[in-house]
Scaffold this motif. Structure first.
Motif, PDB file in Angstrom:
ATOM      1  N   LEU A 187     -39.102  14.314  52.332  1.00 67.32           N
ATOM      2  CA  LEU A 187     -39.894  13.909  53.501  1.00 67.32           C
ATOM      3  C   LEU A 187     -39.594  12.435  53.816  1.00 67.32           C
ATOM      4  N   GLY A 188     -39.456  12.160  55.130  1.00 68.09           N
ATOM      5  CA  GLY A 188     -38.916  10.878  55.581  1.00 68.09           C
ATOM      6  C   GLY A 188     -39.775   9.655  55.341  1.00 68.09           C
ATOM      7  N   ASP A 189     -41.055   9.816  54.937  1.00 68.49           N
ATOM      8  CA  ASP A 189     -41.818   8.598  54.662  1.00 68.49           C
ATOM      9  C   ASP A 189     -42.261   8.491  53.203  1.00 68.49           C
ATOM     10  N   ASP A 190     -41.713   9.368  52.357  1.00 64.29           N
ATOM     11  CA  ASP A 190     -41.977   9.241  50.919  1.00 64.29           C
ATOM     12  C   ASP A 190     -40.757   8.614  50.260  1.00 64.29           C
ATOM     13  N   LEU A 191     -40.943   7.419  49.722  1.00 64.18           N
ATOM     14  CA  LEU A 191     -39.835   6.710  49.095  1.00 64.18           C
ATOM     15  C   LEU A 191     -40.062   6.696  47.583  1.00 64.18           C
ATOM     16  N   VAL A 192     -39.018   7.011  46.826  1.00 58.16           N
ATOM     17  CA  VAL A 192     -39.149   7.008  45.360  1.00 58.16           C
ATOM     18  C   VAL A 192     -38.082   6.095  44.763  1.00 58.16           C
ATOM     19  N   TYR A 193     -38.515   5.130  43.971  1.00 62.73           N
ATOM     20  CA  TYR A 193     -37.570   4.238  43.287  1.00 62.73           C
ATOM     21  C   TYR A 193     -37.373   4.731  41.863  1.00 62.73           C
ATOM     22  N   SER A 194     -36.194   5.219  41.583  1.00 59.15           N
ATOM     23  CA  SER A 194     -35.880   5.694  40.230  1.00 59.15           C
ATOM     24  C   SER A 194     -34.367   5.630  40.070  1.00 59.15           C
ATOM     25  N   PRO A 195     -33.800   4.416  40.015  1.00 57.89           N
ATOM     26  CA  PRO A 195     -32.351   4.247  40.140  1.00 57.89           C
ATOM     27  C   PRO A 195     -31.539   4.967  39.059  1.00 57.89           C
ATOM     28  N   ASP A 196     -32.072   5.056  37.834  1.00 55.70           N
ATOM     29  CA  ASP A 196     -31.274   5.663  36.762  1.00 55.70           C
ATOM     30  C   ASP A 196     -31.274   7.181  36.819  1.00 55.70           C
ATOM     31  N   ASN A 197     -32.319   7.757  37.399  1.00 57.73           N
ATOM     32  CA  ASN A 197     -32.406   9.213  37.479  1.00 57.73           C
ATOM     33  C   ASN A 197     -33.141   9.573  38.775  1.00 57.73           C
ATOM     34  N   PRO A 198     -32.418   9.606  39.903  1.00 63.37           N
ATOM     35  CA  PRO A 198     -33.072   9.804  41.204  1.00 63.37           C
ATOM     36  C   PRO A 198     -33.933  11.061  41.226  1.00 63.37           C
ATOM     37  N   ALA A 199     -35.041  10.990  41.960  1.00 62.14           N
ATOM     38  CA  ALA A 199     -36.031  12.071  41.956  1.00 62.14           C
ATOM     39  C   ALA A 199     -35.399  13.428  42.300  1.00 62.14           C
ATOM     40  N   THR A 200     -34.556  13.448  43.335  1.00 65.69           N
ATOM     41  CA  THR A 200     -33.968  14.738  43.736  1.00 65.69           C
ATOM     42  C   THR A 200     -33.062  15.295  42.639  1.00 65.69           C
ATOM     43  N   ARG A 201     -32.377  14.419  41.912  1.00 67.44           N
ATOM     44  CA  ARG A 201     -31.546  14.914  40.812  1.00 67.44           C
ATOM     45  C   ARG A 201     -32.428  15.557  39.725  1.00 67.44           C
ATOM     46  N   GLN A 202     -33.581  14.918  39.438  1.00 67.68           N
ATOM     47  CA  GLN A 202     -34.491  15.484  38.431  1.00 67.68           C
ATOM     48  C   GLN A 202     -34.935  16.891  38.845  1.00 67.68           C
ATOM     49  N   LEU A 203     -35.250  17.045  40.140  1.00 66.49           N
ATOM     50  CA  LEU A 203     -35.700  18.356  40.628  1.00 66.49           C
ATOM     51  C   LEU A 203     -34.550  19.371  40.619  1.00 66.49           C
TER      52      LEU A 203
END
Ligand code: G1P
Length: 290
Positions: free
Chosen positions: A128-144
Protein backbone atom coordinates in the motif's frame (compact mmCIF):
# COMPACT_ATOMS: atom_id res chain seq x y z
CA UNK A 1 9.77 -16.68 -6.71
CA UNK A 2 7.53 -13.62 -6.47
CA UNK A 3 8.57 -11.27 -9.29
CA UNK A 4 5.58 -8.91 -9.68
CA UNK A 5 4.16 -6.28 -7.36
CA UNK A 6 1.20 -3.95 -7.35
CA UNK A 7 1.04 -0.60 -5.53
CA UNK A 8 -2.43 0.97 -5.36
CA UNK A 9 -2.21 4.77 -5.06
CA UNK A 10 -5.84 5.74 -5.45
CA UNK A 11 -6.67 7.31 -2.07
CA UNK A 12 -7.45 11.02 -1.88
CA UNK A 13 -5.11 11.79 1.02
CA UNK A 14 -7.75 13.71 2.98
CA UNK A 15 -5.74 13.32 6.22
CA UNK A 16 -2.95 15.30 4.56
CA UNK A 17 -4.86 18.23 3.08
CA UNK A 18 -4.15 20.91 1.93
CA UNK A 19 -0.86 19.71 0.33
CA UNK A 20 -2.60 16.68 -1.22
CA UNK A 21 -4.81 19.08 -3.18
CA UNK A 22 -1.81 19.54 -5.49
CA UNK A 23 0.50 16.61 -4.66
CA UNK A 24 -0.45 12.91 -4.45
CA UNK A 25 0.13 11.74 -0.86
CA UNK A 26 2.41 8.96 -2.18
CA UNK A 27 4.83 11.65 -3.41
CA UNK A 28 5.17 13.35 -0.03
CA UNK A 29 8.91 13.55 0.54
CA UNK A 30 11.13 11.99 3.12
CA UNK A 31 14.04 14.40 2.79
CA UNK A 32 14.49 14.40 -1.02
CA UNK A 33 12.70 11.25 -2.17
CA UNK A 34 8.96 10.46 -2.27
CA UNK A 35 7.56 7.78 0.01
CA UNK A 36 6.57 5.77 -3.07
CA UNK A 37 10.19 5.55 -4.23
CA UNK A 38 11.23 4.02 -0.89
CA UNK A 39 8.43 1.46 -1.32
CA UNK A 40 9.57 0.66 -4.88
CA UNK A 41 13.13 0.23 -3.54
CA UNK A 42 11.86 -2.18 -0.87
CA UNK A 43 10.13 -4.23 -3.58
CA UNK A 44 13.20 -4.33 -5.83
CA UNK A 45 15.39 -5.28 -2.84
CA UNK A 46 12.91 -8.11 -2.19
CA UNK A 47 13.45 -9.62 -5.66
CA UNK A 48 10.60 -7.88 -7.53
CA UNK A 49 11.38 -6.95 -11.14
CA UNK A 50 8.00 -5.69 -12.42
CA UNK A 51 5.79 -3.20 -10.62
CA UNK A 52 2.35 -1.92 -11.57
CA UNK A 53 1.28 1.34 -9.94
CA UNK A 54 -2.46 2.01 -9.87
CA UNK A 55 -2.98 5.76 -10.02
CA UNK A 56 -6.08 7.96 -10.08
CA UNK A 57 -7.11 10.99 -12.16
CA UNK A 58 -5.07 14.00 -11.07
CA UNK A 59 -2.13 11.85 -9.98
CA UNK A 60 -0.05 12.09 -13.16
CA UNK A 61 2.88 13.40 -11.10
CA UNK A 62 3.47 9.81 -9.94
CA UNK A 63 4.14 8.70 -13.51
CA UNK A 64 6.31 11.74 -14.14
CA UNK A 65 8.49 10.87 -11.15
CA UNK A 66 9.27 7.33 -12.33
CA UNK A 67 9.48 7.90 -16.11
CA UNK A 68 12.77 8.62 -17.81
CA UNK A 69 13.01 12.31 -18.80
CA UNK A 70 15.48 12.59 -21.69
CA UNK A 71 15.18 16.37 -21.91
CA UNK A 72 15.96 16.93 -18.22
CA UNK A 73 18.87 14.50 -18.37
CA UNK A 74 20.24 16.32 -21.41
CA UNK A 75 19.97 19.70 -19.66
CA UNK A 76 21.77 18.36 -16.57
CA UNK A 77 24.53 16.76 -18.66
CA UNK A 78 25.08 20.00 -20.60
CA UNK A 79 25.32 21.88 -17.29
CA UNK A 80 27.99 19.40 -16.14
CA UNK A 81 25.70 17.95 -13.46
CA UNK A 82 26.69 14.34 -14.25
CA UNK A 83 26.00 12.91 -10.77
CA UNK A 84 22.51 14.40 -10.70
CA UNK A 85 21.76 13.09 -14.22
CA UNK A 86 22.92 9.59 -13.23
CA UNK A 87 20.79 9.55 -10.08
CA UNK A 88 17.71 10.51 -12.11
CA UNK A 89 18.42 7.76 -14.65
CA UNK A 90 18.61 5.17 -11.85
CA UNK A 91 15.00 5.94 -10.83
CA UNK A 92 13.64 4.60 -14.10
CA UNK A 93 16.12 1.72 -14.36
CA UNK A 94 15.63 -0.11 -11.06
CA UNK A 95 12.51 -2.01 -12.17
CA UNK A 96 10.06 -2.23 -15.02
CA UNK A 97 7.27 0.04 -13.82
CA UNK A 98 3.89 0.33 -15.54
CA UNK A 99 0.88 2.47 -14.69
CA UNK A 100 -2.86 2.09 -14.90
CA UNK A 101 -5.43 4.66 -13.84
CA UNK A 102 -8.44 3.78 -11.68
CA UNK A 103 -10.92 6.23 -13.18
CA UNK A 104 -13.46 6.16 -10.32
CA UNK A 105 -12.76 5.76 -6.58
CA UNK A 106 -14.46 2.37 -6.21
CA UNK A 107 -12.18 1.03 -3.49
CA UNK A 108 -8.88 -0.80 -3.00
CA UNK A 109 -10.26 -4.13 -4.22
CA UNK A 110 -11.42 -2.51 -7.46
CA UNK A 111 -7.98 -0.91 -7.91
CA UNK A 112 -6.20 -4.25 -7.49
CA UNK A 113 -8.58 -5.92 -9.95
CA UNK A 114 -7.16 -3.59 -12.63
CA UNK A 115 -3.84 -5.46 -12.29
CA UNK A 116 -5.27 -8.90 -13.20
CA UNK A 117 -3.71 -9.16 -16.68
CA UNK A 118 -0.39 -7.78 -15.43
CA UNK A 119 -0.27 -10.35 -12.60
CA UNK A 120 -1.36 -13.43 -14.59
CA UNK A 121 -1.38 -16.78 -12.77
CA UNK A 122 1.31 -16.42 -10.11
CA UNK A 123 1.13 -14.96 -6.62
CA UNK A 124 2.12 -11.29 -6.39
CA UNK A 125 3.23 -8.76 -3.80
CA UNK A 126 0.94 -5.93 -2.80
CA UNK A 127 2.30 -2.84 -1.05
CA UNK A 128 0.00 0.00 0.00
CA UNK A 129 1.34 3.37 -1.13
CA UNK A 130 1.31 5.15 2.23
CA UNK A 131 2.73 2.40 4.42
CA UNK A 132 6.50 2.74 4.64
CA UNK A 133 8.65 0.07 6.30
CA UNK A 134 12.32 0.57 7.15
CA UNK A 135 14.08 -2.78 7.32
CA UNK A 136 17.21 -2.48 5.15
CA UNK A 137 18.77 -5.86 5.99
CA UNK A 138 15.61 -7.88 5.40
CA UNK A 139 12.95 -5.89 3.49
CA UNK A 140 9.37 -6.53 4.60
CA UNK A 141 8.21 -7.89 1.24
CA UNK A 142 11.11 -10.34 1.15
CA UNK A 143 10.13 -11.61 4.62
CA UNK A 144 6.56 -12.19 3.39
CA UNK A 145 7.77 -13.81 0.14
CA UNK A 146 9.80 -16.28 2.20
CA UNK A 147 6.70 -17.10 4.26
CA UNK A 148 4.83 -17.64 0.97
CA UNK A 149 7.53 -20.09 -0.20
CA UNK A 150 6.86 -22.12 2.96
CA UNK A 151 3.06 -22.17 2.68
CA UNK A 152 2.06 -21.38 -0.93
CA UNK A 153 -0.88 -19.48 0.55
CA UNK A 154 -1.75 -15.79 0.76
CA UNK A 155 0.37 -14.00 3.40
CA UNK A 156 -0.84 -10.85 5.17
CA UNK A 157 1.85 -8.73 6.83
CA UNK A 158 1.07 -7.73 10.42
CA UNK A 159 2.75 -6.26 13.49
CA UNK A 160 1.71 -6.20 17.12
CA UNK A 161 -0.08 -2.89 17.75
CA UNK A 162 -0.61 -1.97 21.37
CA UNK A 163 -2.12 1.52 21.16
CA UNK A 164 -5.81 2.40 20.79
CA UNK A 165 -5.40 3.60 17.20
CA UNK A 166 -5.45 -0.09 16.23
CA UNK A 167 -9.11 0.68 15.46
CA UNK A 168 -7.88 2.29 12.19
CA UNK A 169 -6.50 -0.98 10.86
CA UNK A 170 -7.51 -4.44 9.74
CA UNK A 171 -6.96 -6.74 12.74
CA UNK A 172 -6.29 -10.47 12.37
CA UNK A 173 -8.24 -13.21 14.09
CA UNK A 174 -5.73 -16.08 14.22
CA UNK A 175 -5.66 -19.81 14.79
CA UNK A 176 -2.60 -22.04 15.07
CA UNK A 177 0.86 -20.45 15.12
CA UNK A 178 4.40 -21.34 14.11
CA UNK A 179 6.71 -18.60 15.36
CA UNK A 180 5.88 -15.41 13.45
CA UNK A 181 3.48 -17.23 11.11
CA UNK A 182 -0.17 -17.67 12.14
CA UNK A 183 -3.11 -19.25 10.32
CA UNK A 184 -5.61 -16.49 9.63
CA UNK A 185 -9.28 -17.10 10.41
CA UNK A 186 -10.48 -13.67 9.30
CA UNK A 187 -9.43 -10.02 9.15
CA UNK A 188 -11.76 -7.68 11.02
CA UNK A 189 -11.59 -4.30 9.30
CA UNK A 190 -11.33 -1.37 11.74
CA UNK A 191 -12.99 -3.13 14.70
CA UNK A 192 -13.99 -1.16 17.82
CA UNK A 193 -11.67 -1.60 20.82
CA UNK A 194 -14.09 -3.92 22.62
CA UNK A 195 -14.19 -6.27 19.62
CA UNK A 196 -10.49 -6.71 18.87
CA UNK A 197 -9.77 -10.31 17.82
CA UNK A 198 -6.02 -9.82 18.58
CA UNK A 199 -3.40 -7.07 18.64
CA UNK A 200 -2.05 -7.99 15.19
CA UNK A 201 -2.68 -5.09 12.79
CA UNK A 202 -2.40 -5.35 8.99
CA UNK A 203 0.22 -2.84 7.88
CA UNK A 204 0.04 -2.63 4.10
CA UNK A 205 2.18 -5.58 2.94
CA UNK A 206 0.78 -8.74 1.36
CA UNK A 207 1.64 -11.68 -0.89
CA UNK A 208 -1.59 -12.72 -2.58
CA UNK A 209 -2.45 -15.67 -4.80
CA UNK A 210 -3.98 -14.78 -8.16
CA UNK A 211 -7.23 -16.50 -7.08
CA UNK A 212 -8.10 -13.12 -5.54
CA UNK A 213 -9.07 -11.90 -9.04
CA UNK A 214 -11.84 -14.54 -9.37
CA UNK A 215 -13.20 -13.31 -6.03
CA UNK A 216 -12.92 -9.60 -6.94
CA UNK A 217 -14.62 -10.16 -10.31
CA UNK A 218 -17.98 -10.83 -8.64
CA UNK A 219 -17.51 -9.16 -5.26
CA UNK A 220 -20.29 -6.83 -4.11
CA UNK A 221 -19.39 -3.41 -2.65
CA UNK A 222 -18.85 -3.44 1.13
CA UNK A 223 -17.93 -0.68 3.61
CA UNK A 224 -18.37 2.86 2.14
CA UNK A 225 -20.07 1.20 -0.86
CA UNK A 226 -16.59 0.31 -2.18
CA UNK A 227 -15.01 -2.96 -3.31
CA UNK A 228 -12.85 -3.69 -0.27
CA UNK A 229 -9.59 -5.66 -0.35
CA UNK A 230 -10.25 -7.04 3.14
CA UNK A 231 -13.56 -8.61 2.03
CA UNK A 232 -11.74 -10.41 -0.80
CA UNK A 233 -8.95 -11.53 1.57
CA UNK A 234 -11.57 -12.92 3.94
CA UNK A 235 -13.07 -14.96 1.10
CA UNK A 236 -9.57 -16.37 0.49
CA UNK A 237 -9.23 -17.20 4.22
CA UNK A 238 -12.46 -19.21 4.04
CA UNK A 239 -11.69 -21.03 0.77
CA UNK A 240 -8.01 -21.83 0.16
CA UNK A 241 -6.76 -20.43 3.50
CA UNK A 242 -4.33 -17.61 4.29
CA UNK A 243 -1.69 -16.77 6.90
CA UNK A 244 -0.57 -13.66 8.70
CA UNK A 245 3.15 -13.06 9.18
CA UNK A 246 4.63 -10.76 11.82
CA UNK A 247 7.28 -8.96 9.81
CA UNK A 248 10.21 -7.09 11.30
CA UNK A 249 10.88 -3.43 10.55
CA UNK A 250 10.03 0.11 11.58
CA UNK A 251 6.74 1.07 9.94
CA UNK A 252 5.59 4.66 9.30
CA UNK A 253 2.06 5.80 8.42
CA UNK A 254 2.87 8.25 5.64
CA UNK A 255 -0.79 9.14 5.16
CA UNK A 256 -0.73 10.77 8.59
CA UNK A 257 0.99 14.08 9.43
CA UNK A 258 2.64 12.83 12.62
CA UNK A 259 3.73 9.59 10.92
CA UNK A 260 5.34 11.53 8.08
CA UNK A 261 7.11 13.85 10.52
CA UNK A 262 8.62 10.94 12.48
CA UNK A 263 9.76 9.35 9.18
CA UNK A 264 11.55 12.56 8.18
CA UNK A 265 13.27 12.89 11.57
CA UNK A 266 14.39 9.24 11.69
CA UNK A 267 15.53 9.11 8.05
CA UNK A 268 17.32 12.40 8.69
CA UNK A 269 19.23 10.75 11.54
CA UNK A 270 20.15 7.86 9.19
CA UNK A 271 21.20 10.16 6.34
CA UNK A 272 24.67 11.33 5.27
CA UNK A 273 24.20 14.38 7.51
CA UNK A 274 22.86 12.24 10.40
CA UNK A 275 25.60 13.24 12.89
CA UNK A 276 25.01 16.95 12.24
CA UNK A 277 21.24 16.52 12.52
CA UNK A 278 21.65 14.60 15.79
CA UNK A 279 23.72 17.46 17.27
CA UNK A 280 21.05 19.91 16.12
CA UNK A 281 18.28 17.83 17.75
CA UNK A 282 20.24 17.40 21.00
CA UNK A 283 20.82 21.17 21.24
CA UNK A 284 17.19 21.84 20.43
CA UNK A 285 15.95 19.42 23.10
CA UNK A 286 18.34 20.97 25.66
CA UNK A 287 17.02 24.46 24.83
CA UNK A 288 13.43 23.25 25.17
CA UNK A 289 14.19 21.95 28.69
CA UNK A 290 15.81 25.21 29.84
C1 G1P B 1 -6.06 -0.37 4.58
C2 G1P B 1 -6.56 -1.78 4.87
C3 G1P B 1 -6.37 -2.11 6.35
C4 G1P B 1 -4.91 -1.91 6.73
C5 G1P B 1 -4.43 -0.49 6.36
C6 G1P B 1 -2.93 -0.36 6.57
O1 G1P B 1 -6.89 0.55 5.24
O2 G1P B 1 -7.92 -1.89 4.51
O3 G1P B 1 -6.75 -3.43 6.61
O4 G1P B 1 -4.76 -2.13 8.11
O5 G1P B 1 -4.71 -0.20 4.98
O6 G1P B 1 -2.50 0.94 6.33
P1 G1P B 1 -6.96 2.12 4.84
O7 G1P B 1 -5.77 2.76 5.49
O8 G1P B 1 -6.90 2.19 3.34
O9 G1P B 1 -8.25 2.61 5.41
Amino acid sequence: MISKAVIPCGGMGTRFLPITKALPKELLPIIDKPCLAYIADELVDSGISEIMIITAPGKTAIEKYFKFDAELEDTLMKAGKIKEAESLRKISQRAEISFVCQMEPKGGGDAIYLARDFVGKNAFALALGDDLVYSPDNPATRQLAEAYERTHKTIIGVQEWLTDDIVNYGVADIDSSDGRLHKCKIIKEKPPLNELPSRLACLGRYIITSDIFDILRTQKPGRNNEIQLTDALNSLCLTEGAYVYEFEGRRYDMGDKFGALTANVEFGLRSEFGARFKDYLSDLIKSLKE
